[in-house]
Design an enzyme around this catalytic site. Structure first.
Site: not given
Ligand code: BGC
Length: 768
Positions: A295-296
């Site tokens: 994920s960011d």
């Protein structure tokens, strides 16, 4: 398909040595030798990962999916490391600290699983290359691959085995700050650059010596944030996703990229990080991606902020079931996944499937055999002079000459007695490096002023005036990462004086070189703009220096197109240098004085004014397409500079366009040839570009689409033939009407030339 890995095999300890070590380890009692704990190293990473997984508890598995920042937020605990609660860290820069954490993970944890240390290696590690948009402007794939190879080599030496790059987001709105991190607006160029970067970072296969794992980010359409405002939602028709935004990801995956980062923003009402269609149907099913999605930073957490997930548990469930393997920074997975497995909401098989590719990567990297960083060896790699040389060449090949009235450039050093170097980015060590340069040594930056001073003989007087102050109106949340003392804002009187001083210097000099643009923190993440004007009092400064009547050369240091209408109308020359990296001054001096000839081309359409955005070249036709210059009454409708544009000190002529295959069956390639001649007395590079247009179809097709290019070097008066092959694959597109990829039997236009306005025209037809 995995490639043969001879060198990696050689680097692995042989079975006999392993056995001896194992016995020794047992004999000395309790000393862990990591390779003894898992399946033997001659087995494939996949087999070894499966064997390891079979021995892991749910908590240990979840730990692998948990990534934390080092140096920010909660510090990792020794107990957590020993319990296997961390799979990877980001922002590791201190080798001794990394070795210490690694030692706890490898020696104190039950299964001795090494950590991965990750970092955003963007413009380079210690050696700073041009920012990605600059590299893209070189249109030179070998150069880009080499820049990434060097960045990987340095990062690896410093213990980094995973970078969050390349950013392959298409950017059609230059107000978006992160246009600087990508390859611009075009999916074809962007795909080629994605491949070059993945190869450069990862080498021939994931885990290759001296290379690091790459990440294609941010999946997907993050660059389409409305209004160019970072993090905001994007609303993108499905046809644009498949035809414009997805192709560079697809190319990176085909090139073997090991990881993909999910984007922050809400895409068509479903946040990318909780978007199962994106990460499952598209990424895994359609593109065949076998690696892992990270994920960011805090993007799993942000599913709640988006008003999408109800709470932490729900966010965890949505991200996990959408296909995010690793939770960067939120710790939601660590806190929630074990309970979900216990409740049977997530099966152990589902958890294993998410952990497996990450463990495979750790085996591929050889971390089980060699978990520690060799601090002494790192020093010689980080100071390698050949890396600096490569950075200089990259800066030279990235530069784009935007204007050169009456051949003002190159300047003739022999005829000059005095030079004025003016501007707020001419003499500082951080701005030319651009955003993301957290591991550079600022002492190595050659400023533009220093480069020009070193280049010119002592007999030429070089005077400097700063002339302008530039600063963000609203501070950047990332400024804390840099050790830059804040400056007191100039008063109106300070500005007047600075301009007066600059004008005086210009008047005393034979030529004024104005180094203008944006500070390093004015583009990048959280660095979007409402306007494209030159920040601070630069426009006034430019006006005042132009008014002296001296020849004016504008050098731009920046990461996005700026409103240069004044410079284009009244300065003699404009050289776009981007954020050129540590060798900014060396490269710019060599370009200005003609040791090298600029040969870069714009990887985006350069608007005259922010009000023209979006103004990408590959738009569809309309009923008034002929009215290109008359679409708005208060400003021209054509851009300042078209996509693919860039001048040279040499001149080139295109002739003799041959469509070798005027008629091709569906599935067959198209071949086109053209002659390019250097019609000047100066050697130079040209990027020959091929564009097509499909005249009719089940859906409207763009007015032009880049489908081939080649950067060629031509000696004075030399002539060459450039051959293009457009595979049938590149004639396909995703039809909004058919809801599928199609290749259609239709008539096509083809143009070849120096930029996206290329006039040399041919045609071909595809038949069933
Ligand atoms: C950025 C990513 C980056 C990550 C880790 C985020 O804020 O959007 O591009 O890789 O931070 O530094």
């Amino acid at each position: 398909m995995r490639k043969p890995r001879p060198l990696a095999e050689l680097l692995r300890p042989d079975p006999m040595l392993r056995t001896v070590c194992f016995v020794l380890a047992l004999a000395v009692g309790g000393i862990s030798v990591s390779w003894a704990q898992t399946a033997p190293a001659e087995q494939s990473p996949e087999v070894r990962a499966d064997a390891l997984l079979a021995r892991m508890t749910v908590r240990e598995k979840v730990g692998q999916l948990h990534q934390r920042f080092l140096n920010f937020g909660k510090a990792p605990t020794d107990e957590g490391l020993a319990a296997g609660d961390y799979g990877s860290f980001l922002y590791a820069r201190d080798v001794a600290a990394m070795n210490r954490l690694q030692q706890i993970a490898v020696e104190k944890s039950r299964l001795h699983i090494p950590l991965i240390f990750a970092l955003d290696v963007i413009n380079g590690y210690r050696t700073t290359f041009p920012a990605p948009i600059g590299l893209a402007a070189s249109w030179d794939m070998a150069l880009i691959e080499e820049a990434r190879r060097i960045a990987a080599r340095e990062a690896r030496a410093a213990g980094i085995t995973w970078t969050f790059a390349p950013m392959v987001d298409i950017a059609r709105d230059p107000r978006w700050g992160r246009i600087v991190e990508g390859a611009g607006e075009d999916p074809f160029l962007g795909s080629r650059i994605a491949v070059a970067q993945v190869r450069g970072f990862q080498g021939a296969y994931p885990g290759a010596p001296d290379r690091i794992l790459a990440t294609a980010k941010h999946f997907a359409a993050y660059g389409a944030a409305i209004g160019g405002r970072d993090y905001e939602e994007s609303a993108v028709p499905e046809s644009d996703l498949w035809n414009i935004y997805f192709p560079p990801f697809r190319a990176a995956i085909d090139a073997g990229v090991v990881s993909v980062m999910s984007a922050y923003q809400d895409l068509n009402d479903v946040p990318a990080t909780g978007n199962r269609w994106l990460m499952h149907d598209v990424l895994r099913d359609a593109f065949g991606f076998k690696g892992f999605v990270v994920s960011d930073a805090y993007a799993v957490g942000s599913l709640v902020d988006h008003g999408f997930a109800r709470d932490q548990k729900d966010a965890t469930w949505r991200a996990f079931s959408a296909g995010v393997n690793i939770d960067m920074d939120a710790s939601f997975y660590l806190e929630e996944l074990p309970g979900m497995v216990e409740q049977g909401r997530i099966t152990v098989a589902q958890l294993d499937a998410m952990v497996r590719p990450f463990l495979i990567a750790k085996f591929q990297l050889g971390l089980f055999e060699k978990p520690y960083v060799d601090e002494a060896a790192a020093v010689s790699i980080l100071t390698d002079p050949s890396h600096r040389e490569a950075a200089r060449i990259a800066a030279e090949r990235s530069a784009v000459l935007l204007k050169n009235a009456n051949g003002l450039l190159p300047l003739d050093a022999k005829k000059l007695k005095s030079v004025a170097v003016i501007g707020p980015v001419a003499d500082n060590v951080y701005d030319p490096l651009g955003p993301w340069t957290t591991t550079a040594d600022l002492k190595e930056t050659v400023t533009v002023l220093a480069g020009i001073r070193t280049y010119l003989p002592k007999s030429v007087k070089v005077e400097y005036a700063r002339g302008a102050q530039i600063a963000r109106k609203f501070a950047s949340e990332f400024d804390q990462f840099y050790d830059i003392p804040p400056e007191k804002p100039w008063t109106a009187a300070d500005i007047t004086k600075a301009i007066r001083d600059a004008v005086a210097v210009a008047k005393r000099s034979d030529v004024a070189i104005l180094v203008l643009g944006e500070a390093f923190n004015m583009s990048g993440e959280s660095a979007s703009r409402a306007m494209l004007t030159l920040p601070g009092n630069q426009e006034r400064l430019l006006e005042a220096v132009i008014a002296t009547g001296k020849p004016v050369v504008v050098v731009l240091i920046n990461g996005r197109p700026l409103d240069v209408r004044l410079a284009d109308a009244q300065a003699g020359a404009i050289l776009e240098a981007w954020y050129p990296g540590m060798h900014a001054g060396t490269a710019i001096a060599r370009l200005l004085f003609g040791d090298v000839t600029p040969g870069g081309k714009l990887p985006f359409t350069w608007p005259r004014h922010a009000g023209q955005i979006p103004i990408h070249y590959n738009h569809n036709l309309t009923m008034r397409s002929d009215a290109a210059g008359r679409r708005t009454w208060d400003e021209e409708s054509v851009p300042q500079y078209p996509f693919g544009y860039g001048l040279s000190y040499a001149s080139f002529a295109y002739s003799n366009l041959r469509v070798v295959t005027p008629s091709a069956a569906l599935g067959e390639a198209i071949e086109v040839a053209v002659d390019v001649e250097n019609v000047s007395d100066r050697a130079g590079d040209e990027v020959a570009q091929l564009y097509i247009h499909q005249r009719a179809g089940s859906a409207s097709r763009p007015v032009r689409e880049l489908k081939g290019f080649e950067r060629i070097a031509l000696a004075p008066h030399a002539r060459t033939t450039v051959k293009f092959t457009v595979p049938a694959q590149d004639l396909r597109y995703w039809s909004g009407a058919q809801k599928a990829f199609v290749q259609e039997a239709e008539a096509f236009d083809v143009w070849v030339g120096t930029d996206s306005r290329a006039e040399l025209h041919g045609e071909f037809a595809v038949h069933p």
